[in-house]
Design an enzyme around this catalytic site. Sequence first.
Site, PDB file in Angstrom:
ATOM      1  N   LYS A   9     -36.202  68.617   6.338  1.00 56.10           N
ATOM      2  CA  LYS A   9     -35.638  69.228   5.143  1.00 56.10           C
ATOM      3  C   LYS A   9     -36.760  69.550   4.135  1.00 56.10           C
ATOM      4  CE  LYS A   9     -32.101  65.980   4.992  1.00 56.10           C
ATOM      5  NZ  LYS A   9     -30.754  65.443   4.632  1.00 56.10           N
ATOM      6  N   TYR A  49     -23.455  72.041   6.410  1.00 56.27           N
ATOM      7  CA  TYR A  49     -22.859  70.803   5.870  1.00 56.27           C
ATOM      8  C   TYR A  49     -21.362  70.949   5.598  1.00 56.27           C
ATOM      9  CZ  TYR A  49     -27.320  68.304   5.254  1.00 56.27           C
ATOM     10  OH  TYR A  49     -28.499  67.629   5.451  1.00 56.27           O
ATOM     11  N   PHE A  57     -21.337  65.537  -4.002  1.00 51.44           N
ATOM     12  CA  PHE A  57     -22.731  65.974  -3.966  1.00 51.44           C
ATOM     13  C   PHE A  57     -22.944  67.223  -3.113  1.00 51.44           C
ATOM     14  CE2 PHE A  57     -22.051  62.572  -0.839  1.00 51.44           C
ATOM     15  CZ  PHE A  57     -22.422  63.210   0.334  1.00 51.44           C
ATOM     16  N   ARG A  85     -30.865  59.992  16.319  1.00 52.32           N
ATOM     17  CA  ARG A  85     -30.326  59.389  15.097  1.00 52.32           C
ATOM     18  C   ARG A  85     -30.940  58.007  14.858  1.00 52.32           C
ATOM     19  NH1 ARG A  85     -26.601  61.912  11.565  1.00 52.32           N
ATOM     20  NH2 ARG A  85     -25.376  60.004  11.479  1.00 52.32           N
ATOM     21  N   ARG A 102     -36.734  57.484   8.242  1.00 51.50           N
ATOM     22  CA  ARG A 102     -36.332  57.305   6.837  1.00 51.50           C
ATOM     23  C   ARG A 102     -36.749  55.944   6.303  1.00 51.50           C
ATOM     24  NH1 ARG A 102     -30.355  59.769   7.908  1.00 51.50           N
ATOM     25  NH2 ARG A 102     -30.763  61.975   7.436  1.00 51.50           N
ATOM     26  N   ASN A 112     -33.970  62.392   1.846  1.00 53.33           N
ATOM     27  CA  ASN A 112     -34.146  61.571   3.059  1.00 53.33           C
ATOM     28  C   ASN A 112     -34.803  62.352   4.215  1.00 53.33           C
ATOM     29  OD1 ASN A 112     -31.939  63.052   3.804  1.00 53.33           O
ATOM     30  ND2 ASN A 112     -30.572  61.312   4.133  1.00 53.33           N
ATOM     31  N   HIS A 115     -32.819  65.813   9.033  1.00 53.00           N
ATOM     32  CA  HIS A 115     -31.431  65.883   9.500  1.00 53.00           C
ATOM     33  C   HIS A 115     -31.410  65.772  11.018  1.00 53.00           C
ATOM     34  CE1 HIS A 115     -27.451  67.374  10.513  1.00 53.00           C
ATOM     35  NE2 HIS A 115     -28.060  68.117  11.413  1.00 53.00           N
ATOM     36  N   GLU A 126     -24.505  73.192  15.754  1.00 55.29           N
ATOM     37  CA  GLU A 126     -25.662  73.366  14.858  1.00 55.29           C
ATOM     38  C   GLU A 126     -26.769  74.184  15.524  1.00 55.29           C
ATOM     39  OE1 GLU A 126     -24.843  69.383  12.127  1.00 55.29           O
ATOM     40  OE2 GLU A 126     -26.523  69.347  13.533  1.00 55.29           O
TER      41      GLU A 126
HETATM   42  P1  ATP Z   1     -27.933  64.366   7.972  1.00 51.42           P
HETATM   43  O1  ATP Z   1     -26.631  65.085   8.256  1.00 51.42           O
HETATM   44  O2  ATP Z   1     -28.760  65.074   6.914  1.00 51.42           O
HETATM   45  O3  ATP Z   1     -28.689  64.050   9.225  1.00 51.42           O
HETATM   46  P2  ATP Z   1     -26.567  61.881   7.832  1.00 51.42           P
HETATM   47  O4  ATP Z   1     -25.817  62.390   9.019  1.00 51.42           O
HETATM   48  O5  ATP Z   1     -27.317  60.600   7.964  1.00 51.42           O
HETATM   49  O6  ATP Z   1     -27.603  62.942   7.323  1.00 51.42           O
HETATM   50  P3  ATP Z   1     -24.356  62.723   6.190  1.00 51.42           P
HETATM   51  O7  ATP Z   1     -23.223  61.858   5.821  1.00 51.42           O
HETATM   52  O8  ATP Z   1     -24.151  63.786   7.207  1.00 51.42           O
HETATM   53  O9  ATP Z   1     -25.591  61.768   6.595  1.00 51.42           O
HETATM   54  O10 ATP Z   1     -24.893  63.364   4.843  1.00 51.42           O
HETATM   55  C1  ATP Z   1     -25.669  64.536   4.875  1.00 51.42           C
HETATM   56  C2  ATP Z   1     -26.713  64.467   3.793  1.00 51.42           C
HETATM   57  O11 ATP Z   1     -26.085  64.412   2.528  1.00 51.42           O
HETATM   58  C3  ATP Z   1     -27.580  63.201   3.833  1.00 51.42           C
HETATM   59  O12 ATP Z   1     -28.674  63.321   4.700  1.00 51.42           O
HETATM   60  C4  ATP Z   1     -28.033  63.094   2.397  1.00 51.42           C
HETATM   61  O13 ATP Z   1     -29.153  63.922   2.154  1.00 51.42           O
HETATM   62  C5  ATP Z   1     -26.849  63.636   1.635  1.00 51.42           C
HETATM   63  N1  ATP Z   1     -26.015  62.541   1.139  1.00 51.42           N
HETATM   64  C6  ATP Z   1     -25.210  61.742   1.865  1.00 51.42           C
HETATM   65  N2  ATP Z   1     -24.595  60.829   1.090  1.00 51.42           N
HETATM   66  C7  ATP Z   1     -25.035  61.069  -0.170  1.00 51.42           C
HETATM   67  C8  ATP Z   1     -24.787  60.485  -1.438  1.00 51.42           C
HETATM   68  N3  ATP Z   1     -23.961  59.458  -1.561  1.00 51.42           N
HETATM   69  N4  ATP Z   1     -25.432  61.000  -2.505  1.00 51.42           N
HETATM   70  C9  ATP Z   1     -26.273  62.051  -2.373  1.00 51.42           C
HETATM   71  N5  ATP Z   1     -26.558  62.652  -1.224  1.00 51.42           N
HETATM   72  C10 ATP Z   1     -25.949  62.173  -0.132  1.00 51.42           C
HETATM   73 MG    MG Z   2     -24.892  64.264   9.073  1.00 47.72          MG
END
Ligand code: ATP
Ligand code: MG
Length: 137
Positions: A9, A49, A57, A85, A102, A112, A115, A126
């Site tokens: 990212k 997303y 958010f 993951r 991370r 973080n 993705h 995706e």
């Molecule tokens: P990613 O999809 O980016 O791999 P993930 O699968 O671990 O991450 P998701 O639940 O899909 O987590 O959330 C997508 C992204 O949204 C996270 O990577 C993070 O950047 C952001 N995010 C998730 N939870 C929060 C939160 N509580 N506050 C702010 N940003 C958040």
């Molecule tokens: Mg995710």
Amino acid sequence: LERTFIAIKPDGVQRGLISEIIARFERKGFKLVAIKIVQPSKELAQKHYHDLKERPFFNVLCESLSSSPVVAMVWEGEGVVKYGRKLIGATDPQKSEPGTIRGDLAVFVGRNIIHGSDGPETAKDEINLWFKPDELV
Ligand code: ATP
Ligand code: MG
């Protein structure tokens, strides 16, 4: 063989972590089958997303993903979706284990750095969203 979509990212790219992240996937034994640097449109970020569109958010998240270049990749290998993951670590870097990307390299959930697709079906969607078929080896 299984494939997954991985993106470094904007914050990961800005912090100079591209080679560090690629090295971890390579050393594990996964194979890079597509890579490009792109600045996604807001629309692409929203599609990417879409499952989070009800979250408070969501808008900030999509703004952030489309704010500057991203390294979009497809990695291939046995169990790459799930193990990818695992290499990445928990969503919130405060909860990611040391030894994960991370856990070792990030502090904030909104920054973080990486993705990874959360399942085989999501991975297919995706990959199709980010890549044209002729961009994949
Ligand atoms: P990613 O999809 O980016 O791999 P993930 O699968 O671990 O991450 P998701 O639940 O899909 O987590 O959330 C997508 C992204 O949204 C996270 O990577 C993070 O950047 C952001 N995010 C998730 N939870 C929060 C939160 N509580 N506050 C702010 N940003 C958040
Ligand atoms: Mg995710």
